[in-house]
Design a protein around this motif. Structure first.
Motif, short mmCIF file in Angstrom:
data_model
loop_
_atom_site.label_atom_id
_atom_site.label_comp_id
_atom_site.label_asym_id
_atom_site.label_seq_id
_atom_site.Cartn_x
_atom_site.Cartn_y
_atom_site.Cartn_z
N PHE A 129 0.84 -1.20 0.00
CA PHE A 129 0.00 0.00 0.00
C PHE A 129 0.88 1.25 0.00
O PHE A 129 0.54 2.25 -0.63
CB PHE A 129 -0.95 0.01 1.20
CG PHE A 129 -1.93 1.15 1.15
CD1 PHE A 129 -3.05 1.08 0.33
CD2 PHE A 129 -1.73 2.29 1.91
CE1 PHE A 129 -3.95 2.13 0.27
CE2 PHE A 129 -2.64 3.34 1.86
CZ PHE A 129 -3.75 3.26 1.03
N MET A 130 2.02 1.18 0.68
CA MET A 130 2.95 2.31 0.68
C MET A 130 3.48 2.54 -0.74
O MET A 130 3.65 3.69 -1.15
CB MET A 130 4.12 2.05 1.64
CG MET A 130 3.70 1.89 3.10
SD MET A 130 2.80 3.29 3.76
CE MET A 130 4.12 4.48 3.87
N GLN A 131 3.71 1.47 -1.47
CA GLN A 131 4.16 1.61 -2.85
C GLN A 131 3.10 2.30 -3.69
O GLN A 131 3.41 3.11 -4.56
CB GLN A 131 4.53 0.25 -3.43
CG GLN A 131 5.76 -0.35 -2.80
CD GLN A 131 6.06 -1.74 -3.31
OE1 GLN A 131 5.34 -2.30 -4.14
NE2 GLN A 131 7.12 -2.32 -2.79
N LEU A 132 1.84 1.97 -3.43
CA LEU A 132 0.74 2.64 -4.12
C LEU A 132 0.78 4.14 -3.83
O LEU A 132 0.64 4.96 -4.73
CB LEU A 132 -0.60 2.04 -3.68
CG LEU A 132 -1.85 2.57 -4.33
CD1 LEU A 132 -1.90 2.21 -5.81
CD2 LEU A 132 -3.08 2.03 -3.62
N GLN A 133 1.01 4.49 -2.57
CA GLN A 133 1.10 5.91 -2.19
C GLN A 133 2.29 6.59 -2.88
O GLN A 133 2.18 7.75 -3.25
CB GLN A 133 1.24 6.05 -0.68
CG GLN A 133 -0.04 5.78 0.07
CD GLN A 133 0.16 6.01 1.55
OE1 GLN A 133 0.84 5.25 2.20
NE2 GLN A 133 -0.43 7.08 2.04
#
Length: 156
Positions: free
Chosen positions: A30-34
């Motif tokens: 999810f951090m990569q998505l951000q």
């Protein structure tokens, strides 16, 4: 909450994400998505999450209808595959894991088990939706507090 500075809002946002990580709802992807969100695409996470919500709710309605109207387990499998795929695209671990369990239930033609699994799936989905909606609201407030122009869709 609007009176808080952008730094305080970012702290709130990070706490919420940490809670969801700790609960196993989200993972590091999810951090990569951000990180894909930048000045050229300032609403990337919002757009991806909104699309996920729209598609997931349609899939959940279809799954419920299939279970109550005709128990077409083959069609259920198609919808569950779509749910697992879209959940993995934004790294929604609980929803994805429950979808996998529900995917294998129909093979035993266990209608009661399917209903129970679908109810758990819906519960987890709506918990996630509430938390991600809270995240998006904090993100919008943080961006406004930082003085950055935000996409008009978020001001609805």
């Amino acid at each position: 909450m609007l009176g808080l500075g952008a730094c305080n809002l970012e702290v709130d946002m990070n706490r919420l994400i940490e809670l969801l990580f700790h609960q196993g709802v989200l993972d590091e992807q999810f951090m990569q998505l951000q990180h894909l969100q930048d000045e050229s695409s300032p609403n990337f996470v919002y757009e991806v999450v909104t699309l996920y919500f729209r598609e997931s709710e349609k899939l959940l309605r279809n799954l419920r209808a299939l279970l109550y109207e005709c128990t077409d387990y083959k069609k259920m499998g198609i919808h569950l595959n779509q749910m697992m795929g879209s959940s993995s695209s934004i790294v929604v671990k609980h929803v994805q894991n429950i979808s996998v369990r529900l995917y294998f239930r129909p093979q035993s033609s266990n209608w009661i088990g399917c209903i129970q699994s679908l109810e758990v799936l819906e519960h987890e989905y709506f918990y996630l939706k509430n938390k991600l909606h809270e995240f998006l609201q904090i993100e919008q407030q943080r961006v406004i507090a930082a003085g950055v122009r935000y996409h008009p869709l978020l001001q609805q």
